[in-house]
Design a protein around this motif. Sequence first.
Motif, PDB file in Angstrom:
ATOM      1  N   ILE A  77       0.972  -1.244   0.052  1.00  0.00           N
ATOM      2  CA  ILE A  77       0.129  -0.071  -0.009  1.00  0.00           C
ATOM      3  C   ILE A  77       0.887   1.440   0.006  1.00  0.00           C
ATOM      4  O   ILE A  77       0.644   2.133  -0.835  1.00  0.00           O
ATOM      5  N   ARG A  80       2.649   1.642  -3.368  1.00  0.00           N
ATOM      6  CA  ARG A  80       1.711   2.069  -4.627  1.00  0.00           C
ATOM      7  C   ARG A  80       1.512   3.547  -4.281  1.00  0.00           C
ATOM      8  O   ARG A  80       0.828   4.194  -5.271  1.00  0.00           O
ATOM      9  N   PHE A  93     -13.280   5.736 -12.147  1.00  0.00           N
ATOM     10  CA  PHE A  93     -14.229   4.932 -11.357  1.00  0.00           C
ATOM     11  C   PHE A  93     -15.668   5.590 -11.937  1.00  0.00           C
ATOM     12  O   PHE A  93     -15.586   6.759 -12.119  1.00  0.00           O
ATOM     13  N   TYR A 103      -9.622  10.136  -4.766  1.00  0.00           N
ATOM     14  CA  TYR A 103      -9.649   8.651  -4.264  1.00  0.00           C
ATOM     15  C   TYR A 103      -8.478   8.415  -3.466  1.00  0.00           C
ATOM     16  O   TYR A 103      -8.629   7.871  -2.335  1.00  0.00           O
ATOM     17  N   LEU A 107      -8.297   7.325   0.672  1.00  0.00           N
ATOM     18  CA  LEU A 107      -7.946   6.135   0.990  1.00  0.00           C
ATOM     19  C   LEU A 107      -7.094   6.323   2.478  1.00  0.00           C
ATOM     20  O   LEU A 107      -7.025   5.472   3.225  1.00  0.00           O
ATOM     21  N   ASN A 156      -1.750  11.719  -5.692  1.00  0.00           N
ATOM     22  CA  ASN A 156      -0.647  10.873  -4.311  1.00  0.00           C
ATOM     23  C   ASN A 156       0.467  11.521  -4.397  1.00  0.00           C
ATOM     24  O   ASN A 156       1.337  11.041  -3.613  1.00  0.00           O
TER      25      ASN A 156
ATOM     26  N   GLU B 161      -7.785  -2.796 -10.642  1.00  0.00           N
ATOM     27  CA  GLU B 161      -6.231  -2.508 -10.773  1.00  0.00           C
ATOM     28  C   GLU B 161      -5.867  -1.036 -10.596  1.00  0.00           C
ATOM     29  O   GLU B 161      -4.851  -0.654  -9.805  1.00  0.00           O
ATOM     30  N   ALA B 163      -7.593   1.143  -8.794  1.00  0.00           N
ATOM     31  CA  ALA B 163      -7.618   1.275  -7.369  1.00  0.00           C
ATOM     32  C   ALA B 163      -6.544   0.707  -6.659  1.00  0.00           C
ATOM     33  O   ALA B 163      -5.911   1.462  -5.619  1.00  0.00           O
ATOM     34  N   LEU B 164      -5.997  -0.499  -6.783  1.00  0.00           N
ATOM     35  CA  LEU B 164      -4.880  -1.011  -6.183  1.00  0.00           C
ATOM     36  C   LEU B 164      -3.783  -0.131  -6.447  1.00  0.00           C
ATOM     37  O   LEU B 164      -2.872   0.154  -5.487  1.00  0.00           O
ATOM     38  N   LEU B 166      -3.631   2.861  -6.691  1.00  0.00           N
ATOM     39  CA  LEU B 166      -3.510   4.272  -6.047  1.00  0.00           C
ATOM     40  C   LEU B 166      -3.654   3.942  -4.606  1.00  0.00           C
ATOM     41  O   LEU B 166      -3.619   5.123  -3.835  1.00  0.00           O
ATOM     42  N   GLY B 167      -2.975   2.700  -4.322  1.00  0.00           N
ATOM     43  CA  GLY B 167      -2.924   2.492  -2.836  1.00  0.00           C
ATOM     44  C   GLY B 167      -4.142   1.790  -1.902  1.00  0.00           C
ATOM     45  O   GLY B 167      -4.214   1.843  -0.913  1.00  0.00           O
ATOM     46  N   ALA B 168      -5.071   1.318  -2.675  1.00  0.00           N
ATOM     47  CA  ALA B 168      -6.253   0.699  -2.220  1.00  0.00           C
ATOM     48  C   ALA B 168      -5.934  -0.668  -1.618  1.00  0.00           C
ATOM     49  O   ALA B 168      -5.198  -1.361  -2.212  1.00  0.00           O
ATOM     50  N   THR B 169      -6.675  -0.987  -0.524  1.00  0.00           N
ATOM     51  CA  THR B 169      -6.295  -2.562  -0.018  1.00  0.00           C
ATOM     52  C   THR B 169      -7.273  -3.117  -1.093  1.00  0.00           C
ATOM     53  O   THR B 169      -8.162  -2.789  -1.797  1.00  0.00           O
ATOM     54  N   GLN B 172     -10.648  -2.645  -0.375  1.00  0.00           N
ATOM     55  CA  GLN B 172     -11.378  -1.316  -0.574  1.00  0.00           C
ATOM     56  C   GLN B 172     -11.614  -1.114  -2.073  1.00  0.00           C
ATOM     57  O   GLN B 172     -12.341  -0.533  -2.691  1.00  0.00           O
ATOM     58  N   ALA B 173     -10.638  -1.963  -2.881  1.00  0.00           N
ATOM     59  CA  ALA B 173     -10.481  -1.733  -4.415  1.00  0.00           C
ATOM     60  C   ALA B 173     -11.880  -2.450  -4.851  1.00  0.00           C
ATOM     61  O   ALA B 173     -12.338  -2.246  -5.999  1.00  0.00           O
ATOM     62  N   HIS B 253      -2.255  -7.916  -1.572  1.00  0.00           N
ATOM     63  CA  HIS B 253      -3.093  -7.081  -2.261  1.00  0.00           C
ATOM     64  C   HIS B 253      -2.929  -7.331  -3.845  1.00  0.00           C
ATOM     65  O   HIS B 253      -2.929  -6.081  -4.594  1.00  0.00           O
TER      66      HIS B 253
END
Lengths: 245, 263
Positions: A77, A80, A93, A103, A107, A156, B161, B163-164, B166-169, B172-173, B253
Amino acid sequence: MARIEFLSVTKTRSIDGKMYNVLDDVSVAIEEGTILAIGGPSGAGKSTMLRLVNRLESATSGNVLLDGVDVSTIDPIELRRKVGMVFQLPSLFPLTIQENLTYGPRLRGVDPSSLEAKVREVLDMVDLPDLSPGRSAGELSVGQQQRVAIARTLMNEPEVLLMDEPTSALDPTTSKSILKLVCDIKSKYGITVLFVSHSLEHSRLVGDRFLLIVDGKVIEESDIEAFFRGPQTELGRKFLAGELK
Amino acid sequence: MEYISLSYTSLGIAVLFIVSAMAVSFRYRLGLEKDLAVGAVRAFVQLTAIGYVLQLLFVSEKWYYVAIMLAIMLAAAVKNAVARQSVQPKGMFTTLGISIFVGSALTTAVVIGIILRVKPWYSPRYLIPLAGSILGNSMTGAALALNRLRSDITHRKPEVEAALALGATSRQAVMPMIRDALKSAMLPSISSLMVVGIVHLPGMMAGQIIAGAYPVDAVKYQLMVVYMIAAAVAITSMMVVYLATNLFFTPDHMLKIEALGST
């Protein structure tokens, strides 16, 4: 800012029960603040290289280092958030532009109302200063969507940007403007960029250095202009002549 | 209260219903005659067997016989829910097993222990039909939720992917897909709440009325049944989507592409 290094990286994948080396003993270093354009025929392993950096996949053997630290030891996490990725398709999304952009920070628990200035900044950066953030992302053209996708990644504040064929779904004019944007982002933020493209022209427009990869193996890695003036290998010459598909 | 006991001779006449269905199949060349025949025979054998088993349970009134029966019913429900999945990654049996067990056991315990206060709790007359109804619906809900979740993650892989990246678990994704999967699992029990009594009289209520219960009593039972089913389905499908994240993602993840399949 960040330096990336691949050390003897091999990635094996099973396709129809047979094992293939998607990447075969890849070693390459990408200095901080440079744009490495990665080229090669379809299925050469270009996208897989990117996906190993932010750990959407893991290497079978070898190490990928971010500033000297093996990425497999970094929390995915955290990793990324530092290493942003832009895909071939914008993959926004089904939400508003504002919600897409915030987004990543949301998070992390950042209050979206504190992000208005940041949202304006990234929209300016991707050359969409007049876009209303309340609009639905689905209403935008594909080119605009790809800009928003890039802006979403920038929210980010990444140190590395992985771009996986970001222009291949776009028309030539839009592609050019995205390429210019990539250069602007690099010079403004000093981000290290790995740019995968099947277009030699696009690679040449953005790249500082060029990496040619064929069947998972590194064929050449050199200054981009040096490559285009005269590849050092037979495969490199063939690739430049469009004889490798 | 008296009811008409059905003789095997009279039941034989009911076979004509199957024959008429076979005639339709024959007339339109549906090729379903054999399935109908096999289905009719299977139904006969299975129901007759379960009839004798229940008779035994009712006579013996031993808690461990009832428990064994419930375990067999649970295993059958889980096996059926697994069979309905088009892709069956490792760990699916456990995921569905735990979910169906927890969802059904909680609901059954409340119904038997708190609402009906059945004494003894294992009285098969109450426990078996109620647990059966709950298990059947939990099974369907779990199967629907898991199939929908897997197919949505597959179709919306780029979004997942992104979402992942961007740092989502992983959880969350897939949260939007989790919501859709839960909805699709819960909607059938909600629509049956809407139409019950208008479109059809449910099986349990019909059975009670034929067996001589007062319609108003039968209605109370049926209300309890539809409410408990709504809860059992909600709890089970929530457990499924919660646990299923581990089927489709590694602890780091990453999406397990091989667990997703093509559709």
